[in-house]
Design an enzyme around this catalytic site. Structure first.
Site, PDB file in Angstrom:
ATOM      1  N   SER A 264      36.916  37.457  42.312  1.00 44.85           N
ATOM      2  CA  SER A 264      35.535  37.367  42.858  1.00 44.85           C
ATOM      3  C   SER A 264      35.366  38.022  44.455  1.00 44.85           C
ATOM      4  O   SER A 264      36.225  37.899  45.022  1.00 44.85           O
ATOM      5  CB  SER A 264      35.063  36.103  42.979  1.00 44.85           C
ATOM      6  OG  SER A 264      34.735  35.576  41.572  1.00 44.85           O
ATOM      7  N   GLU A 336      34.124  36.553  49.678  1.00 47.88           N
ATOM      8  CA  GLU A 336      35.225  36.034  49.612  1.00 47.88           C
ATOM      9  C   GLU A 336      36.408  36.497  49.706  1.00 47.88           C
ATOM     10  O   GLU A 336      37.566  36.243  50.299  1.00 47.88           O
ATOM     11  CB  GLU A 336      35.431  35.315  47.986  1.00 47.88           C
ATOM     12  CG  GLU A 336      36.428  34.375  47.924  1.00 47.88           C
ATOM     13  CD  GLU A 336      36.467  34.014  46.357  1.00 47.88           C
ATOM     14  OE1 GLU A 336      37.418  33.810  45.856  1.00 47.88           O
ATOM     15  OE2 GLU A 336      35.094  33.760  45.982  1.00 47.88           O
TER      16      GLU A 336
END
Length: 348
Positions: A264, A336
């Site tokens: 991600s 992230e």
């Protein structure tokens, strides 16, 4: 000081492609790269960097990092992936920072508990998992950690310190280690030692990882290793639980291990209430290419290196998603992924 006998000269390899140390398979050549095996070697290396005024960058397996195409010439890149240890301390387990999180799931499986199942196929090591409070579905690393051991790089002595999990300010993909120049060395787990068989198996698994998992930054190799280990345990009568089978089905279905990636790219904005990958899908951005990078056709929150992509290619697509989400949904998605700067700068 004799520079030729310094820790930097003794422990560092020169002119090493960072692409080999990232699951993205991206990154230019590091002028200095070290792989310390003990906290003593790490402390010695940091002390030498301080004396020589050389910046450093600490990382684990490189599963959540985008290295630059042109790394800083004076930066000492330090991977902790060789600091891999699992040992029984009385009735609890100690696990060092470079140990793959996925090994914890096998440790729990042999011990007859499902509390570590969620770590199965999490591509990264425990130190990084604690740093970012890695999660899968509703479970997080903070759920299984009791005490964390670390070095404060601002402490001249670089002595090993400890902090309880309750004081680590764990939240969604957050921890106190993101707020201070601290390096995670390892942790005691909230997992009791169940048997001598579990102790023996832990030693065997770790030895096999060190011997066969010699390239842990390759996602296909990583997947093959851990799939082989659960098959091996099944051959000993330790059946693979449904939770792990579901993880295999989900990750293979989303093609997580088919191309180099960091998983991600953005955190989910739970205030908005919808996963970032869903928003990218709504924007019809899945499958968008730039250079050798592509927004995964199977998962909107993954950007893949499908054809010798550069860091610049990936960053272009990150910016594309950021601007599109902001324009359409009114917020800026928080990355992230860790973007390593090209200029020299101390970092964790």
């Amino acid at each position: 000081m004799n520079v030729h006998n310094s820790a930097v000269e003794r422990l560092c390899r020169r002119n090493v492609p960072l692409a080999k140390f990232s699951t993205y398979g991206i990154g230019g050549n590091a002028n200095y790269l070290a792989m310390p095996e003990t906290s003593e070697e790490l402390a010695e290396l940091l002390q030498d960097c301080k004396r020589r005024g050389m910046p450093w960058f600490i990382f684990g397996m490189g599963s959540n990092i985008l290295f630059p195409d042109e790394p800083g010439r004076d930066t000492v890149f330090i991977t902790l992936k060789n600091m891999a240890e699992i040992k029984a301390n009385e009735d609890r387990w100690y696990v060092s920072a470079g140990t793959p999180m996925s090994l914890l799931s096998l440790l729990g499986l042999v011990g007859g508990t499902d509390m570590l199942d969620f770590t199965f196929l999490l591509p990264g090591c425990l130190g990084a998992g604690i740093y970012m409070n890695a999660k899968y579905n509703a479970q997080q690393i903070c759920d299984i950690v009791d005490v964390v051991y670390y070095i404060d790089t601002e402490d001249p002595s670089l002595q090993v310190r400890s902090i309880s999990a309750e004081d680590c300010r764990f939240a969604y993909k957050q921890s106190i280690f993101q707020q201070h120049p601290w390096i995670v060395l390892g942790a005691d787990l909230k997992l009791c030692v169940s048997s001598e068989e579990q102790v023996r198996t832990a030693a065997v698994l770790l030895a096999e990882w060190k011997a066969r998992g010699s390239h842990p930054s390759s996602l296909p190799s990583f997947f093959s290793f851990f799939l082989g280990e659960i098959h091996s345990l099944a051959g000993r009568g330790i059946q693979t639980p449904q939770t792990m089978l579901d993880i295999i089905r989900y990750r293979t279905g989303k093609k997580h291990f088919d191309y180099p990636s960091c998983g991600s790219v953005f955190k989910n904005n739970y205030d908005y209430g919808v996963a970032t990958g869903f928003l990218v899908d709504k924007l019809n951005l899945k499958g968008t290419e730039h250079g050798g990078a592509i927004i995964s056709p199977h998962h909107g929150n993954m950007i893949l290196n499908y054809n010798q992509a550069t860091a610049a290619d990936v960053i272009y697509l990150i910016n594309l998603i950021t601007e599109a989400v902001h324009k359409e949904f009114g917020f800026v998605p928080e990355p992230e992924i860790v973007l390593v700067e090209e200029k020299d700068k101390n970092s964790l």
